[in-house]
Design a protein around this motif. Sequence first.
Motif, short mmCIF file in Angstrom:
data_model
loop_
_atom_site.label_atom_id
_atom_site.label_comp_id
_atom_site.label_asym_id
_atom_site.label_seq_id
_atom_site.Cartn_x
_atom_site.Cartn_y
_atom_site.Cartn_z
N LEU A 128 23.79 -10.30 44.32
CA LEU A 128 23.24 -11.64 44.49
C LEU A 128 24.23 -12.72 44.08
CD1 LEU A 128 19.55 -11.10 43.31
CD2 LEU A 128 20.39 -11.43 45.65
N ALA A 129 25.02 -12.48 43.03
CA ALA A 129 26.03 -13.46 42.63
C ALA A 129 27.04 -13.67 43.75
CB ALA A 129 26.74 -13.00 41.36
N ASP A 130 27.45 -12.57 44.38
CA ASP A 130 28.40 -12.65 45.48
C ASP A 130 27.80 -13.37 46.68
OD1 ASP A 130 30.95 -11.77 46.85
OD2 ASP A 130 29.49 -10.75 48.12
N LYS A 131 26.57 -13.00 47.05
CA LYS A 131 25.92 -13.62 48.21
C LYS A 131 25.67 -15.11 48.00
CE LYS A 131 25.51 -9.91 50.77
NZ LYS A 131 26.27 -9.77 52.04
N ARG A 132 25.50 -15.51 46.74
CA ARG A 132 25.24 -16.92 46.45
C ARG A 132 26.52 -17.73 46.22
NH1 ARG A 132 20.14 -15.04 42.83
NH2 ARG A 132 18.52 -15.36 44.42
N GLY A 133 27.64 -17.09 46.38
CA GLY A 133 28.88 -17.85 46.31
C GLY A 133 29.45 -18.05 44.93
N TRP A 134 28.97 -17.28 43.94
CA TRP A 134 29.57 -17.34 42.60
C TRP A 134 30.75 -16.37 42.58
CZ3 TRP A 134 27.83 -21.21 39.77
CH2 TRP A 134 26.50 -21.63 39.90
N SER A 135 31.78 -16.70 41.85
CA SER A 135 32.93 -15.80 41.78
C SER A 135 32.60 -14.53 41.01
CB SER A 135 34.11 -16.51 41.10
OG SER A 135 33.80 -16.85 39.75
N SER A 136 31.60 -14.60 40.14
CA SER A 136 31.20 -13.44 39.35
C SER A 136 29.84 -13.72 38.73
CB SER A 136 32.22 -13.16 38.24
OG SER A 136 32.22 -14.25 37.31
N ALA A 137 29.24 -12.65 38.17
CA ALA A 137 27.99 -12.85 37.44
C ALA A 137 28.22 -13.74 36.23
CB ALA A 137 27.43 -11.49 36.99
N LEU A 138 29.42 -13.68 35.64
CA LEU A 138 29.72 -14.51 34.47
C LEU A 138 29.72 -15.99 34.84
CD1 LEU A 138 30.50 -14.79 31.52
CD2 LEU A 138 32.90 -14.47 32.18
N GLU A 139 30.31 -16.34 35.98
CA GLU A 139 30.32 -17.75 36.39
C GLU A 139 28.89 -18.25 36.57
OE1 GLU A 139 32.24 -20.78 39.73
OE2 GLU A 139 31.77 -18.71 40.30
N ALA A 140 28.04 -17.41 37.15
CA ALA A 140 26.65 -17.80 37.35
C ALA A 140 25.94 -18.03 36.03
CB ALA A 140 25.91 -16.74 38.16
N THR A 141 26.22 -17.16 35.05
CA THR A 141 25.52 -17.30 33.77
C THR A 141 26.06 -18.47 32.96
OG1 THR A 141 24.67 -16.05 31.89
CG2 THR A 141 26.96 -15.75 32.38
N LEU A 142 27.33 -18.82 33.12
CA LEU A 142 27.85 -20.01 32.45
C LEU A 142 27.11 -21.26 32.93
CD1 LEU A 142 31.69 -19.26 32.48
CD2 LEU A 142 30.21 -19.40 30.47
N PHE A 143 26.82 -21.30 34.22
CA PHE A 143 26.04 -22.42 34.75
C PHE A 143 24.63 -22.41 34.16
CE2 PHE A 143 23.03 -24.12 37.88
CZ PHE A 143 23.52 -25.42 38.03
N LEU A 144 24.00 -21.23 34.13
CA LEU A 144 22.65 -21.13 33.56
C LEU A 144 22.62 -21.58 32.10
CD1 LEU A 144 21.32 -17.70 34.90
CD2 LEU A 144 20.45 -19.97 35.47
N ASN A 145 23.70 -21.29 31.37
CA ASN A 145 23.74 -21.59 29.94
C ASN A 145 24.34 -22.95 29.63
OD1 ASN A 145 22.58 -19.28 28.51
ND2 ASN A 145 24.21 -18.10 29.47
N SER A 146 24.63 -23.73 30.67
CA SER A 146 25.03 -25.12 30.50
C SER A 146 26.32 -25.29 29.70
CB SER A 146 23.89 -25.92 29.83
OG SER A 146 24.11 -27.30 29.91
N ILE A 147 27.25 -24.31 29.83
CA ILE A 147 28.57 -24.46 29.24
C ILE A 147 29.61 -24.08 30.28
CG2 ILE A 147 27.76 -23.97 26.89
CD1 ILE A 147 29.04 -21.19 27.14
N ASP A 148 30.89 -24.30 29.97
CA ASP A 148 31.94 -23.95 30.92
C ASP A 148 32.82 -22.84 30.35
OD1 ASP A 148 33.53 -25.25 29.02
OD2 ASP A 148 33.66 -27.10 30.18
N GLN A 149 33.74 -22.37 31.18
CA GLN A 149 34.61 -21.25 30.78
C GLN A 149 35.47 -21.63 29.58
OE1 GLN A 149 34.74 -18.07 32.58
NE2 GLN A 149 35.72 -17.51 30.65
N GLN A 150 35.92 -22.90 29.53
CA GLN A 150 36.75 -23.34 28.41
C GLN A 150 36.01 -23.20 27.09
OE1 GLN A 150 38.24 -27.36 28.85
NE2 GLN A 150 39.17 -27.38 26.80
#
Length: 601
Positions: A247-269
């Motif tokens: 689902l992460a791939d089909k929705r255009g996220w680079s990974s499940a981690l990128e999707a969860t960073l958005f859910l958790n309202s923080i960034d990779q940095q």
Amino acid sequence: MTTTQKLPNWDMTVIYPGLQAPEFEQGFAAGIREIDELAALFDQYQVAERPALVVDDALAQVFEAVLARYNEVLERSETLFTYINCFVDTNSEDTLAQAKLSELMNAYVRLSQLGTRFTAWIGSLDVEALLAKSEQARQHAHLLRRAQIQARHLMSPAEEMLASELNVSSGLAWSRLHGNLTSQLKVTLELEGETKEYPMSTVRNMSYSPDREVRRRAHEAELAAWKSVSVPLAASLNSIKNETNVLADKRGWSSALEATLFLNSIDQQTLDAMLEAARESFPDMRRYLKAKARALGLEKLSWYDLNAPISKSEKNWSYEAASRFIVEQFGSFSERLADLARSAFNENWIDAGPRPGKVDGAYCAGLRRGESRILANYSPSYESMSTLAHELGHAYHNLNMRERTALQSGSPMTLAETASIFCETIIRNAALKDANKQEQMAILSSSLQSSFMVVVDITSRFLFEQGVFEKRKQRELSVDELNNLMLDSQRQTYGDGLDEAVLHPYMWAVKGHYYSSDFPYYNYPYMFGLLFGLGLYARYQQDPEAFKQGYDELLSSTGIANATELAARFGIDIRSKDFWRSSLAIVRQDIERLEELVDTL
């Protein structure tokens, strides 16, 4: 519900008299009907992905009507879900509760689909134009701007509908299987020449026993029990992680981690800064383990020694004593916080004791505005009192959300731990204040064990989950592969602080946090919560009155602003490694204090 070991059970009759009561049947039917009516409203106003729409006064009025009704249905659905789930989690063999939860989950599929349609609709709008025309939109500005981003990560409407329908028999079903298996799992254990079956929660509580032989036997029996159910649990984990990857791939996220960073309202940095600071702290954390080993007279700790008490406390942390202490110490911060705790204890918000069929661990769930329910597995120990304070912190967070709408109350996991860590710290500092050296050692050890698990063990879980997500892209992982991946993650993080021959290969089976397709990487937000909470407590100590003026508003705002903005209100830069280091320095001071006590006593 009956009581167990004289510990209270939560009172659910404030909602309905029981699952067999006519009032419940009426309320349940009404809840299902409201979801259907909301669907009809969405159809009426064509709430779905559409070509770009012109935002005029008429559309603004439609938006406000849809928003108001959507919030109402979400709020009532949450109450209904919590009510039923409380019966399931305290008795997974309750077939009526399980049946009703299953039926509700089917309705939740439709509600989830409506949420997707709402997000897609917002993506079709000029949100800034809508904000200019609608006060209700302005109150939900954070949600709407995030929905615009999320809309870009939606599959086609048909694919999203299919995914939500299948989730009932895929992700949610595997998650329920894990919950049912683990809550009903019995452990065969021989103690003092007598062999008996115990609930898993009871056996895991034996890790706090002062008797090392009891801890060892419990640990070995626990591992044998996990092995007996490892095949279905491995199937669950493999299935959930594959679904999340797809689902992460089909929705255009680079990974499940990128999707969860958005859910958790923080960034990779922010995540990188926190994890790097955590890794820097591992030598200090291992000093804690070595100090504990010295206190126990051991050359090195085994896994089953992690929770062992290193000093006998003279304090009686019975449930009643803990209740009184928590209320009193919460009052040192504010009478409002103390009143919340009084309500929880006096009005039976808490299901306190372990028993067969009840899930392990502890949590807090919102029942209705300002009112929560807390599940615990209490044993007469400082650790259990600290856990109670932690969960009451969540309840206080819910209280501060009372005036927010359902959509404004969706705090990301990273910020959901803010009040719980703060309350836990209040209790810890108060318990230390009047404690003798033996009691100080016991309290510090317990507190440091919690910090250690959140910083070190959470890192091991993150590494494990990252490995599973990567490997699952190629194929399923066997039980042995999952065990080895877990052991490798533990060796990387625990290092020479533990005996590598006695770790916990089945920790992937224990932790329900791995078994959610909706919230992948459910673990690292706890580290964020601990270190952010400690950082906030340090600000409180610097200027108590100024801090109090903004604290409740901070908790109230966790669903309407991102973590970076909220932290900045208190002068905190969460993208800076220095902030995370400063919070970890507080833990290091406790380690140094414990080392001094151990070497002295």
